[in-house]
Scaffold this motif. Structure first.
Motif, PDB file in Angstrom:
ATOM      1  N   UNK B 177     -65.460 -12.629 -11.263  1.00 56.96           N
ATOM      2  CA  UNK B 177     -66.475 -13.687 -11.338  1.00 56.96           C
ATOM      3  C   UNK B 177     -66.881 -13.997  -9.910  1.00 56.96           C
ATOM      4  N   UNK B 178     -68.191 -14.243  -9.711  1.00 60.07           N
ATOM      5  CA  UNK B 178     -68.694 -14.325  -8.337  1.00 60.07           C
ATOM      6  C   UNK B 178     -68.553 -15.703  -7.710  1.00 60.07           C
ATOM      7  N   UNK B 179     -68.004 -16.677  -8.455  1.00 60.63           N
ATOM      8  CA  UNK B 179     -67.821 -17.999  -7.856  1.00 60.63           C
ATOM      9  C   UNK B 179     -67.239 -18.992  -8.846  1.00 60.63           C
ATOM     10  N   UNK B 294     -65.978  -7.234  -4.246  1.00 58.51           N
ATOM     11  CA  UNK B 294     -65.709  -8.545  -3.641  1.00 58.51           C
ATOM     12  C   UNK B 294     -66.335  -8.634  -2.248  1.00 58.51           C
ATOM     13  N   UNK B 295     -66.223  -7.571  -1.478  1.00 55.40           N
ATOM     14  CA  UNK B 295     -66.808  -7.572  -0.129  1.00 55.40           C
ATOM     15  C   UNK B 295     -68.323  -7.733  -0.205  1.00 55.40           C
ATOM     16  N   UNK B 296     -68.939  -7.044  -1.171  1.00 50.99           N
ATOM     17  CA  UNK B 296     -70.399  -7.154  -1.339  1.00 50.99           C
ATOM     18  C   UNK B 296     -70.781  -8.586  -1.701  1.00 50.99           C
ATOM     19  N   UNK B 297     -70.017  -9.207  -2.586  1.00 41.61           N
ATOM     20  CA  UNK B 297     -70.292 -10.594  -2.991  1.00 41.61           C
ATOM     21  C   UNK B 297     -70.221 -11.524  -1.787  1.00 41.61           C
ATOM     22  N   UNK B 305     -66.784 -17.121  -3.013  1.00 42.65           N
ATOM     23  CA  UNK B 305     -65.553 -17.398  -3.758  1.00 42.65           C
ATOM     24  C   UNK B 305     -65.317 -16.384  -4.866  1.00 42.65           C
ATOM     25  N   UNK B 306     -65.974 -15.245  -4.794  1.00 43.67           N
ATOM     26  CA  UNK B 306     -65.787 -14.207  -5.813  1.00 43.67           C
ATOM     27  C   UNK B 306     -64.316 -13.845  -5.928  1.00 43.67           C
ATOM     28  N   UNK B 307     -63.877 -13.561  -7.151  1.00 46.97           N
ATOM     29  CA  UNK B 307     -62.455 -13.263  -7.363  1.00 46.97           C
ATOM     30  C   UNK B 307     -62.278 -12.345  -8.571  1.00 46.97           C
ATOM     31  N   UNK B 308     -61.255 -11.509  -8.496  1.00 48.11           N
ATOM     32  CA  UNK B 308     -60.830 -10.759  -9.675  1.00 48.11           C
ATOM     33  C   UNK B 308     -60.055 -11.730 -10.558  1.00 48.11           C
TER      34      UNK B 308
END
Lengths: 344, 344
Positions: B177-179, B294-297, B305-308
């Motif tokens: 999720x990207x945030x 995640x790096x791209x986000x 705040x993107x996270x797996x």
């Protein structure tokens, strides 16, 4: 906020149908997909992906708030598809893909919704378009009768070599209308007022894709087309005079109108020139091509009553003049405001 | 039906503004065009004509009925543009062109309309899209506060080599999720309820075009994206399990959520997993590519705040399971109906 957990066999829309949850999915799979099923819509994604030939595309949108939702000759579903198809057609585009957004008030009858969706499906087939994507929202009911508004957008592929722009219009060009005027607005108004003669008067709501296609294929020099919806014939001609800085003369006796429409307009105190049409097209063409355009129109039932109703003239200031049956002249003006609210 | 002939300097919408006559033209030329002016919209035709590169296009539509119209962090205008842009972006399309249909209730403040149009214009600039065509209808007011609904459609150009389809998802893929979640729905609900802490909680409404573009350009194997709006994160994951016949495990502790959102959700008795987001994206990608995504986000503020938050697993029957902070497991289900009506 009551009725949030409606049962699956209910006959009316509840707020929960718009929540994006199980009930939304039921509404889509049990009511919308069975009517509109196609390869683009069926995945139920928020978007549809499809190919268009390269080149120019045409996009339009319309919100439909017509009341009553069903009227002689059509309903909001047929109106939504035809209105969108027609906006694309008159630009010289071949209508291809439609999106359909429903805003439904809670308490709306699922039986009526099914009828409207049947109309959408039938009008789409008739027009050769696909309903590719959609959205459904449910809002609180605020009137006795639960309401429905439909907003469509449409995409069409522009024909090669067609350039309908007012700047190509010159004095001497003819003004053509493809059939009898004022029937949509008067039919809706009659239904609303419960007028006794309403069964005689039927909306002209119809897709113009084939009719316009015939004209485009005729080889005639088409300079401009517009479907005279809100504001009627008067609105289209007033726009034209304003955009071209040229005047337009139309002959009352040449304008096709049925006796029942004329009578109804008189009864309601309306000028038929300002009443909405939903299956007609105003065409400006080179005078030499008038017969060619009329012949193309008459190849479909929708265009059988097509007629030359006037001409573009180089008179200043630019105005629209009606030459009356009695031989007098009167100015035709864009209606100021709303003569017939919620007509489309 | 009163006020049909409103004066030109009035501060409120009257029915006549929707009639297709002089007042409609004034509304367009004095309020809408000054805000949204561009080459496609300015001719004020019923349609816009433009060129798209050949190949696949993406189309979407959304009706926005959010109430209140203005809320912390945004308003219906920003929401309409971002919602449409985001539906295109998550399909892997570059958003290009938007249509805008307004249904306004009589009595609506022209000052508020101007503010909403300013938001539309700003969000369109931010997203790199053009409002190419539109429609305006006016209907009778039925509540104390005059309402406004906006329906948009959008067209995007599909990127080459991007194929986001659930069928490519396999066990082991990660869920990203990207945030932070739940901020839009909770901010709207707080504004509606007049909750004292509303100023702390702000809607996340934002265009995802750049964030998604960064992910697409990263070279990661993106299998699926969706913006978790109505139905929230729970709705997207439930859809995914249903479509792929695979299960999804998410870890509560890994899901980004602000303390104020968590607190507000508890206070309102809502599960934040089911609350709408308007500036977030759920991504399914190959596990090897997680760090790359995640790096791209994190190249944009929106994705910092993107996270797996979980993974796809081959457990039958296909369900979504939340591994709670306490280490327990609970089923995550698509909300049945409408927890938060009129949230978008």
């Amino acid at each position: 906020m009551t009725d949030k957990q409606g049962s699956t066999n209910q006959q009316h829309i509840v707020l929960a149908h718009g929540g994006g949850g199980e009930l939304t999915r039921q509404l889509l799979t049990e009511h919308i997909l069975p009517k509109l099923s196609n390869d683009l819509l069926n995945p139920l994604l928020d978007s549809a992906v499809f190919s268009l030939d390269s080149g120019r595309v045409c996009m339009t949108t319309d919100a439909f708030v017509v009341w009553p939702l069903e009227f002689p000759g059509g309903d909001i579903g047929r109106l939504a598809i035809c209105g969108t198809v027609n906006d694309l057609a008159v630009m010289g585009a071949v209508p291809k893909v439609i999106s359909l957004a429903l805003v439904i008030e809670e308490g709306f009858s699922l039986v009526l919704l099914d009828r409207v969706l049947d109309s959408v499906a039938e009008a789409a087939r008739e027009s050769g378009v696909v309903v590719a994507t959609g959205d459904t929202k449910v809002i609180e009911r605020r009137d006795e009768a639960a309401g429905l508004t439909i907003t469509t957008a449409g995409i069409g592929q522009m024909r090669e070599g067609i350039a309908m722009t007012p700047s190509r219009i010159t004095p001497g060009d003819v003004v053509i209308i493809t059939g009898q005027i004022a029937e949509h607005g008067l039919a809706v108004m009659s239904a609303r007022e419960g007028l006794a003669f309403q069964t005689e008067l039927v909306s002209d709501v119809a897709p113009l894709a084939e009719l316009v296609g015939n004209m485009c294929d005729s080889g005639a020099d088409l300079k401009f087309m517009r479907d005279p919806t809100r504001g009627g014939l008067a609105g289209v001609l007033a726009d034209l005079a304003e955009e071209t800085h040229l005047s337009v003369e139309v002959e009352e006796a040449a304008i096709p109108i049925s006796p029942v429409a004329l009578h109804t307009a008189e009864l309601l105190g309306l000028d038929p020139l300002t009443v909405a049409n939903e299956g007609k097209c105003v065409v400006i063409a080179a005078a030499n091509d008038a017969e060619r355009v009329l012949a193309a129109c008459r190849r479909t039932a929708l265009g059988e009553q097509a007629a030359v109703i006037g001409r573009v003239v180089d008179a200043k200031p630019p105005v629209v003049e009606l030459i009356t049956r009695a031989g007098g002249r009167r100015l035709v003006q864009r209606p100021y405001g709303e003569e017939l609210p919620r007509i489309c």
